[in-house]
Design an enzyme around this catalytic site. Sequence first.
Site, short mmCIF file in Angstrom:
data_model
loop_
_atom_site.label_atom_id
_atom_site.label_comp_id
_atom_site.label_asym_id
_atom_site.label_seq_id
_atom_site.Cartn_x
_atom_site.Cartn_y
_atom_site.Cartn_z
CD GLU A 80 -2.68 -0.90 0.47
OE1 GLU A 80 -3.13 -0.04 -0.08
OE2 GLU A 80 -3.61 -2.20 0.31
NE ARG A 90 -17.90 -4.16 2.67
CZ ARG A 90 -18.02 -5.56 2.90
NH1 ARG A 90 -19.37 -5.66 3.13
NH2 ARG A 90 -17.20 -6.46 2.60
CB CYS A 143 -6.31 -2.76 6.69
SG CYS A 143 -6.93 -4.84 6.50
CG HIS A 165 -4.49 -4.88 1.60
ND1 HIS A 165 -4.80 -3.96 1.71
CD2 HIS A 165 -5.55 -5.21 2.68
CE1 HIS A 165 -6.17 -3.19 2.92
NE2 HIS A 165 -5.88 -4.63 3.70
#
Length: 212
Positions: A80, A90, A143, A165
């Site tokens: 990342e 979510r 994350c 990831h």
Amino acid sequence: MKTILITGFEPFGGEKINPALEAITRLESTPIEGAKIITCSVPVVHQKSIDTVIAAIEQHKPDFVMTVGQAGGRTAITPERIAINLDDYRIPDNEGNQVTDQPVVADGPAAYFSTLPIKAMTKAIQDKGIPAQVSSTAGTYVCNHLFYGVQHYLRNSTIGHGFVHIPLMSEQAIDGSKPTLSLDLIVEGLAAAAQAIVSHKQDIDFQGGSIC
């Protein structure tokens, strides 16, 4: 001899396994030239995730930290580029917290960039024949929360840190509905990334951008 702290999240979202945790279990015994690997399991829980990694940093005093998490739907291992100061979950975390549109750190900067050589890491993984890409979004779940929180903690430190990831393991999507990668390849890819971290004081000139 350098020390790399590599962390992996516990299962979440109803899953029984998390490839990040499975991978770090193997990584501690994986040889890295010029470095040793120390691992740490991380709860998928709001502030506890950050506190756990900070405690491990203070205990082990590593030269580098690579935090690792699962990204269902991704086809490659993705170092990342950036963490943003936003929590917008979510789904609830493992203790039922579902934060909406809140900063990770009140009054913190909008974002932090990885301080690991993400392009060298990406190329090293690709050189092993394993799919890898630079990612410019770590999402807005735990994350990204961990990535930002640890980066904020290390903002005045010489310790390099970044987040990676990884795709789902093959066992997590046996119906073929989502892309997967075998655990062996995930471990090999993360080991290659760790070696690149140790071997590159500066990142390399390597295309890692995207159109959208």
